[in-house]
Design a protein around this motif. Structure first.
Motif, PDB file in Angstrom:
ATOM      1  N   ARG A 106       0.973  -1.441   0.029  1.00 27.91           N
ATOM      2  CA  ARG A 106       0.108  -0.035  -0.018  1.00 27.91           C
ATOM      3  C   ARG A 106       0.774   1.191  -0.026  1.00 27.91           C
ATOM      4  N   TRP A 107       1.953   1.360   0.715  1.00 27.54           N
ATOM      5  CA  TRP A 107       2.745   2.335   0.672  1.00 27.54           C
ATOM      6  C   TRP A 107       3.365   2.637  -0.578  1.00 27.54           C
ATOM      7  N   PHE A 108       3.789   1.788  -1.391  1.00 24.56           N
ATOM      8  CA  PHE A 108       4.537   1.976  -2.673  1.00 24.56           C
ATOM      9  C   PHE A 108       3.130   2.471  -3.623  1.00 24.56           C
ATOM     10  N   GLY A 109       1.918   1.932  -3.571  1.00 22.58           N
ATOM     11  CA  GLY A 109       0.938   2.231  -4.067  1.00 22.58           C
ATOM     12  C   GLY A 109       0.464   3.679  -3.950  1.00 22.58           C
ATOM     13  N   GLY A 110       0.710   3.999  -2.882  1.00 23.68           N
ATOM     14  CA  GLY A 110       0.397   5.524  -2.425  1.00 23.68           C
ATOM     15  C   GLY A 110       1.415   6.453  -3.152  1.00 23.68           C
ATOM     16  N   ARG A 111       2.550   5.942  -3.158  1.00 27.79           N
ATOM     17  CA  ARG A 111       3.655   6.758  -3.675  1.00 27.79           C
ATOM     18  C   ARG A 111       3.400   6.788  -5.251  1.00 27.79           C
ATOM     19  N   VAL A 112       3.115   5.907  -5.771  1.00 28.81           N
ATOM     20  CA  VAL A 112       2.723   6.021  -7.308  1.00 28.81           C
ATOM     21  C   VAL A 112       1.369   6.879  -7.518  1.00 28.81           C
ATOM     22  N   ALA A 113       0.360   6.866  -6.650  1.00 27.66           N
ATOM     23  CA  ALA A 113      -0.650   7.649  -6.841  1.00 27.66           C
ATOM     24  C   ALA A 113      -0.354   9.133  -6.542  1.00 27.66           C
ATOM     25  N   TRP A 114       0.656   9.533  -5.523  1.00 29.15           N
ATOM     26  CA  TRP A 114       1.115  11.025  -5.236  1.00 29.15           C
ATOM     27  C   TRP A 114       1.531  11.439  -6.731  1.00 29.15           C
ATOM     28  N   LEU A 115       2.637  10.328  -7.187  1.00 32.14           N
ATOM     29  CA  LEU A 115       3.401  11.231  -8.253  1.00 32.14           C
ATOM     30  C   LEU A 115       2.439  11.132  -9.435  1.00 32.14           C
ATOM     31  N   ALA A 116       1.468  10.497  -9.498  1.00 32.49           N
ATOM     32  CA  ALA A 116       0.407  10.496 -10.614  1.00 32.49           C
ATOM     33  C   ALA A 116      -0.471  11.896 -10.257  1.00 32.49           C
ATOM     34  N   GLY A 117      -0.353  12.545  -9.169  1.00 33.23           N
ATOM     35  CA  GLY A 117      -1.127  13.544  -8.834  1.00 33.23           C
ATOM     36  C   GLY A 117      -2.590  13.199  -8.340  1.00 33.23           C
ATOM     37  N   ASP A 118      -2.835  11.966  -7.819  1.00 31.21           N
ATOM     38  CA  ASP A 118      -3.873  11.565  -7.196  1.00 31.21           C
ATOM     39  C   ASP A 118      -3.591  11.566  -5.865  1.00 31.21           C
ATOM     40  N   LYS A 119      -3.816  12.761  -5.238  1.00 30.91           N
ATOM     41  CA  LYS A 119      -3.754  12.989  -3.813  1.00 30.91           C
ATOM     42  C   LYS A 119      -4.639  12.211  -2.841  1.00 30.91           C
ATOM     43  N   GLU A 132       6.473   5.895  11.867  1.00 27.51           N
ATOM     44  CA  GLU A 132       7.638   7.106  12.759  1.00 27.51           C
ATOM     45  C   GLU A 132       7.187   8.546  12.115  1.00 27.51           C
ATOM     46  N   ARG A 133       6.500   8.580  11.285  1.00 27.09           N
ATOM     47  CA  ARG A 133       6.174  10.004  10.644  1.00 27.09           C
ATOM     48  C   ARG A 133       4.884  10.244  10.805  1.00 27.09           C
ATOM     49  N   SER A 134       4.328  11.505  10.503  1.00 25.71           N
ATOM     50  CA  SER A 134       3.228  11.797  10.856  1.00 25.71           C
ATOM     51  C   SER A 134       1.943  11.311  10.106  1.00 25.71           C
ATOM     52  N   GLY A 135       2.069  10.710   8.719  1.00 23.90           N
ATOM     53  CA  GLY A 135       1.153  10.297   7.977  1.00 23.90           C
ATOM     54  C   GLY A 135       0.650  11.219   6.679  1.00 23.90           C
ATOM     55  N   ASP A 136       1.311  12.369   6.832  1.00 21.73           N
ATOM     56  CA  ASP A 136       1.019  13.502   5.936  1.00 21.73           C
ATOM     57  C   ASP A 136       1.697  12.809   4.451  1.00 21.73           C
ATOM     58  N   ILE A 137       0.812  12.839   3.215  1.00 20.10           N
ATOM     59  CA  ILE A 137       1.472  12.609   2.121  1.00 20.10           C
ATOM     60  C   ILE A 137       2.653  13.514   1.568  1.00 20.10           C
ATOM     61  N   GLU A 138       2.458  14.434   1.799  1.00 26.51           N
ATOM     62  CA  GLU A 138       3.588  15.513   1.327  1.00 26.51           C
ATOM     63  C   GLU A 138       4.972  15.091   2.106  1.00 26.51           C
ATOM     64  N   GLU A 139       4.747  14.858   3.266  1.00 25.01           N
ATOM     65  CA  GLU A 139       5.997  14.643   4.190  1.00 25.01           C
ATOM     66  C   GLU A 139       6.348  13.349   3.668  1.00 25.01           C
ATOM     67  N   GLU A 140       5.594  12.266   3.679  1.00 22.20           N
ATOM     68  CA  GLU A 140       5.871  11.024   3.159  1.00 22.20           C
ATOM     69  C   GLU A 140       6.508  10.881   2.060  1.00 22.20           C
ATOM     70  N   TYR A 141       5.959  11.439   0.952  1.00 21.75           N
ATOM     71  CA  TYR A 141       6.394  11.067  -0.412  1.00 21.75           C
ATOM     72  C   TYR A 141       7.221  12.154  -1.246  1.00 21.75           C
ATOM     73  N   ALA A 142       7.099  13.333  -0.661  1.00 18.73           N
ATOM     74  CA  ALA A 142       7.872  14.641  -1.481  1.00 18.73           C
ATOM     75  C   ALA A 142       9.452  14.737  -1.131  1.00 18.73           C
TER      76      ALA A 142
END
Length: 81
Positions: free
Chosen positions: A1-14, A69-79
């Motif tokens: 799920r983590w990697f899927g979230g990264r792919v979605a974030w890179l594709a702009g689907d926040k 160990e991090r906040s769960g914010d997608i910008e913090e996680e993936y950017a």
């Protein structure tokens, strides 16, 4: 799920990225269980059968291991990477 979230974030689907990251954090917090009745794949020592000391992986490939160990914010996680 983590990697899927990264792919979605890179594709702009926040929205999808946040959903998948939340699921990844939930799964990481839960304890793994084994429902195998036959114990197929178990090792004599009970330890995982994995190679040690192989090629050094990119930090992005192992970042998911510390997702809680991090906040769960997608910008913090993936950017950051």
């Amino acid at each position: 799920r983590w990697f899927g979230g990264r792919v979605a974030w890179l594709a702009g689907d926040k929205t999808k990225a946040q959903t998948l990251l939340t699921e990844a954090r939930s799964l990481a917090a839960s304890k793994a269980t084994s429902d195998s009745v036959s114990s197929e794949g178990d090792t004599a020592s009970g330890a995982a059968m994995t190679a040690e000391g192989g090629a050094r992986l990119s930090p992005i490939l192992t970042r998911w291991r510390s997702v809680n160990e991090r906040s769960g914010d997608i910008e913090e996680e993936y950017a950051a990477h």
